[in-house]
Design a protein around this motif. Structure first.
Motif, PDB file in Angstrom:
ATOM      1  N   SER A 185       0.837  -1.204   0.000  1.00 29.23           N
ATOM      2  CA  SER A 185       0.000   0.000   0.000  1.00 29.23           C
ATOM      3  C   SER A 185       0.872   1.255   0.000  1.00 29.23           C
ATOM      4  O   SER A 185       2.052   1.201   0.378  1.00 29.23           O
ATOM      5  CB  SER A 185      -0.912   0.009   1.226  1.00 29.23           C
ATOM      6  OG  SER A 185      -0.160   0.264   2.400  1.00 29.23           O
ATOM      7  N   PRO A 186       0.311   2.408  -0.400  1.00 29.60           N
ATOM      8  CA  PRO A 186       1.109   3.639  -0.372  1.00 29.60           C
ATOM      9  C   PRO A 186       1.687   3.942   1.004  1.00 29.60           C
ATOM     10  O   PRO A 186       2.863   4.345   1.114  1.00 29.60           O
ATOM     11  CB  PRO A 186       0.108   4.704  -0.821  1.00 29.60           C
ATOM     12  CG  PRO A 186      -0.862   3.966  -1.683  1.00 29.60           C
ATOM     13  CD  PRO A 186      -0.998   2.609  -1.051  1.00 29.60           C
ATOM     14  N   VAL A 187       0.891   3.782   2.066  1.00 27.65           N
ATOM     15  CA  VAL A 187       1.396   4.117   3.397  1.00 27.65           C
ATOM     16  C   VAL A 187       2.503   3.151   3.830  1.00 27.65           C
ATOM     17  O   VAL A 187       3.410   3.532   4.589  1.00 27.65           O
ATOM     18  CB  VAL A 187       0.241   4.159   4.425  1.00 27.65           C
ATOM     19  CG1 VAL A 187      -0.264   2.764   4.776  1.00 27.65           C
ATOM     20  CG2 VAL A 187       0.630   4.940   5.670  1.00 27.65           C
ATOM     21  N   GLU A 188       2.477   1.914   3.344  1.00 29.70           N
ATOM     22  CA  GLU A 188       3.556   0.974   3.620  1.00 29.70           C
ATOM     23  C   GLU A 188       4.793   1.286   2.782  1.00 29.70           C
ATOM     24  O   GLU A 188       5.924   0.997   3.198  1.00 29.70           O
ATOM     25  CB  GLU A 188       3.092  -0.448   3.324  1.00 29.70           C
ATOM     26  CG  GLU A 188       2.030  -0.982   4.265  1.00 29.70           C
ATOM     27  CD  GLU A 188       1.449  -2.295   3.800  1.00 29.70           C
ATOM     28  OE1 GLU A 188       1.115  -3.123   4.674  1.00 29.70           O
ATOM     29  OE2 GLU A 188       1.318  -2.501   2.570  1.00 29.70           O
ATOM     30  N   ALA A 189       4.576   1.878   1.615  1.00 30.03           N
ATOM     31  CA  ALA A 189       5.693   2.186   0.724  1.00 30.03           C
ATOM     32  C   ALA A 189       6.510   3.379   1.203  1.00 30.03           C
ATOM     33  O   ALA A 189       7.735   3.417   1.052  1.00 30.03           O
ATOM     34  CB  ALA A 189       5.174   2.457  -0.690  1.00 30.03           C
ATOM     35  N   VAL A 190       5.847   4.361   1.775  1.00 28.94           N
ATOM     36  CA  VAL A 190       6.503   5.643   2.092  1.00 28.94           C
ATOM     37  C   VAL A 190       7.761   5.495   2.951  1.00 28.94           C
ATOM     38  O   VAL A 190       8.791   6.116   2.646  1.00 28.94           O
ATOM     39  CB  VAL A 190       5.487   6.611   2.739  1.00 28.94           C
ATOM     40  CG1 VAL A 190       6.188   7.769   3.433  1.00 28.94           C
ATOM     41  CG2 VAL A 190       4.538   7.158   1.680  1.00 28.94           C
ATOM     42  N   PRO A 191       7.768   4.693   4.019  1.00 32.38           N
ATOM     43  CA  PRO A 191       8.988   4.600   4.825  1.00 32.38           C
ATOM     44  C   PRO A 191      10.187   4.048   4.072  1.00 32.38           C
ATOM     45  O   PRO A 191      11.327   4.245   4.495  1.00 32.38           O
ATOM     46  CB  PRO A 191       8.582   3.660   5.977  1.00 32.38           C
ATOM     47  CG  PRO A 191       7.100   3.723   6.028  1.00 32.38           C
ATOM     48  CD  PRO A 191       6.657   3.911   4.613  1.00 32.38           C
ATOM     49  N   ARG A 192       9.950   3.362   2.953  1.00 31.78           N
ATOM     50  CA  ARG A 192      11.039   2.749   2.189  1.00 31.78           C
ATOM     51  C   ARG A 192      11.642   3.703   1.157  1.00 31.78           C
ATOM     52  O   ARG A 192      12.590   3.340   0.466  1.00 31.78           O
ATOM     53  CB  ARG A 192      10.535   1.489   1.480  1.00 31.78           C
ATOM     54  CG  ARG A 192       9.833   0.501   2.402  1.00 31.78           C
ATOM     55  CD  ARG A 192       9.462  -0.765   1.663  1.00 31.78           C
ATOM     56  NE  ARG A 192       8.651  -1.667   2.484  1.00 31.78           N
ATOM     57  CZ  ARG A 192       8.417  -2.930   2.192  1.00 31.78           C
ATOM     58  NH1 ARG A 192       8.927  -3.463   1.094  1.00 31.78           N
ATOM     59  NH2 ARG A 192       7.671  -3.676   2.988  1.00 31.78           N
TER      60      ARG A 192
END
Length: 299
Positions: free
Chosen positions: A227-234
């Motif tokens: 998901s976008p929110v899971e992607a952001v920290p990476r």
């Protein structure tokens, strides 16, 4: 998610510049890692003799449109025109949209389309790539930046995609996400409930095909993509800008705030007063601010 704007509709204020020259755009079909042909256009930078701005140099913007958009839509061309004042622009029609092949997976395998466009931009000689996505395209630029390493190796999570082999040149240097969702399957607004009907129902997919020139895949996601929110920290340390309107009729403000929280101390959040959704609502002043911000990153 780009057709049928929420909030005000931006109108172009860009006018021909007496000291601006343009070269002929280049149009071609790219081929993604999983074999889909993607209709793509390269617009060279406008040559603007303006001492208040740095030269465009090797900067290129790769624009990822919203759902039901394509390279020939007026609102997409307006974005292109605005960004050519800061650098060259590559835009493309996502799979299932316009003249591109395949069928839309509504933000899943579209990361492969964006990767092909970024590689093309680098093959054309550009060394600084800014990916700018709107709505569905905004989620795609976030996931693309999380999946592709600058050295050309895929990050964790890329192994689920046929053709996502992370060849050199597929990474971005700067990420701008406009009007993006933070999470999947959101149905909290009337426009998103209509969009889910369009995507999930056979009659809705017929409306998409003949009403919006968008061919939508009938299969559900398997597996469900990052998901976008899971992607952001990476994404860190790649520069990140999240832009969202406070009158967005598709995704309320908890979406950009979730993305900003996931970014932690990395990235910037712009909450735009009076702005609606995606390309339709991004006026030329906002696009100019984005162009200035992107040009200042690592230049």
């Amino acid at each position: 998610m780009s057709n049928g704007p929420a909030g005000h509709v931006a109108r172009s204020t860009v006018r021909p510049h007496s000291e601006t020259t343009r070269r002929t755009p280049l149009r071609t079909f790219l081929h993604t890692g999983d074999g889909v042909s993607v209709d793509s256009v390269y617009d060279p930078a406008a040559v603007v003799y303006d001492s208040s701005r740095p030269p465009a140099g090797d900067l290129v913007f790769v624009v990822a449109h919203g759902f039901t958009g394509d390279v020939d839509r007026p609102h997409v061309r307006r974005v292109v025109e605005a960004f050519t004042r800061y650098g060259a622009v590559v835009t493309f029609s996502f799979r299932g949209h316009g003249a591109s092949g395949g069928r839309s997976t509504v933000g899943d395998r579209e990361v492969l389309d964006l990767a092909a466009a970024v590689r093309w931009a680098r093959e054309l000689g550009h060394t600084r790539v800014v990916t700018v996505g709107f709505s569905m395209g905004g989620s795609v630029v976030l996931r693309h930046a999380a999946l592709y390493r600058p050295e050309g190796e895929e990050r964790e999570g890329c192994e689920g995609y046929e053709g996502c082999e992370g060849r050199a040149g597929a990474h971005t240097d700067v990420v701008v996400s406009v009007s993006a969702p933070a999470r999947w399957y959101y149905r909290g607004t009337a426009p998103m409930r209509k969009l889910h009907w369009l995507v999930t129902r056979p009659e809705g997919r017929l409306v998409g095909r003949y009403g919006f020139r968008t061919r939508i895949h009938h299969r559900e996601w398997n597996p469900v993509p990052l998901s976008p929110v899971e992607a952001v920290p990476r994404i860190a340390p790649t520069p990140l800008l999240i832009v969202h309107g406070d009158r967005d009729g598709y995704f309320p403000l908890d979406h950009p705030r979730m993305l900003a929280e996931a970014a932690g101390g990395h990235g910037e959040l712009w909450l735009e007063p009076g702005m609606g959704h995606a390309e339709h609502a991004a006026d030329d002043k906002l696009l100019a601010r984005i162009g200035d911000w992107a040009g200042a990153q690592g230049g």
